[in-house]
Enzyme design. Structure first.
Site, PDB file in Angstrom:
ATOM      1  N   GLY A 138       0.810  -1.205   0.000  1.00  0.00           N
ATOM      2  CA  GLY A 138       0.000   0.000   0.000  1.00  0.00           C
ATOM      3  C   GLY A 138       0.842   1.252   0.000  1.00  0.00           C
ATOM      4  O   GLY A 138       1.336   1.704  -1.036  1.00  0.00           O
ATOM      5  N   CYS A 139       1.026   1.818   1.182  1.00  0.00           N
ATOM      6  CA  CYS A 139       1.677   3.124   1.294  1.00  0.00           C
ATOM      7  C   CYS A 139       3.166   3.091   0.950  1.00  0.00           C
ATOM      8  O   CYS A 139       3.700   4.064   0.424  1.00  0.00           O
ATOM      9  CB  CYS A 139       1.453   3.690   2.691  1.00  0.00           C
ATOM     10  SG  CYS A 139      -0.306   3.969   3.045  1.00  0.00           S
TER      11      CYS A 139
END
Length: 200
Positions: A138-139
């Site tokens: 994700g991030c």
């Protein structure tokens, strides 16, 4: 032969970013729990090396307005974000920011999107961004992609990133190494940081 064989060199002016190392990822009962604290402890070791070397250190955390309006569709889709308003949104004490370290508050996956990160790194004349944190798929991945798009070499520290399951974690590391940046072992990063002087 693998067509994705390009290499980006570790530059002369690195900075370290610790992406979203918040309680939500390390509390066993939390929706975002990554399963262990191994990546947190590795990130803490990289942080200590960066501080010793005088390398700039930046942290990120996610924070939204109570109604999530500033998170838009991402806030609507990723429902665990709604649990970050309380204690789960706090950064872990093992990697707590020092008084002079920048904390970027973000609403979306990338540490660059809608934040001052790129301009801060440019002002510091940084050429390489060492990336630790969560989650890999994700991030971390989003920040690595945006780093290279902003002209910074992304160096993702394999042992210092984590995810909720092994499949997305390994696939994301493979993808980053193939197309966007470099995935380095922790020990190699520690040695490289020891060779780095302060970015002045």
């Amino acid at each position: 032969m693998d067509p994705f064989d390009g290499v980006l060199p570790f530059g002369e002016r690195p900075a370290l970013i610790l992406v979203d190392l918040m309680r939500a990822y390390f509390e066993p009962d939390a929706d975002l729990y990554v399963g262990s604290r191994d990546c947190l402890l590795a990130a803490a070791r990289v942080l200590a090396a960066a501080r010793t070397a005088g390398v700039p250190v930046l942290h990120t955390r996610v924070a939204h307005s109570r109604d999530g309006a500033d998170g838009g569709l991402f806030y609507r889709k990723a429902t665990p974000l709604r649990r970050l308003h309380g204690p789960l949104g706090a950064l872990m004490p093992e990697v707590a920011p020092a008084g002079d370290e920048v904390v970027i508050v973000k609403q979306y996956a990338s540490a660059f999107f809608g934040t001052t990160l790129a301009s801060t790194l440019t002002a510091l004349r940084v050429d390489t961004l060492v990336i630790t944190g969560v989650s890999t798929s994700g991030c971390v991945r989003a920040s690595a992609v945006d780093a290279v798009q902003h002209g910074f070499v992304p160096i993702v520290v394999r042992q210092a990133v984590g995810d909720r399951s092994a499949g997305p974690h390994e696939a994301s590391l493979h993808d980053i190494q193939a197309k966007y940046g470099e995935v380095w072992e922790e020990q190699a990063v520690l040695e490289r940081l020891r060779e780095s002087g302060p970015a002045s």
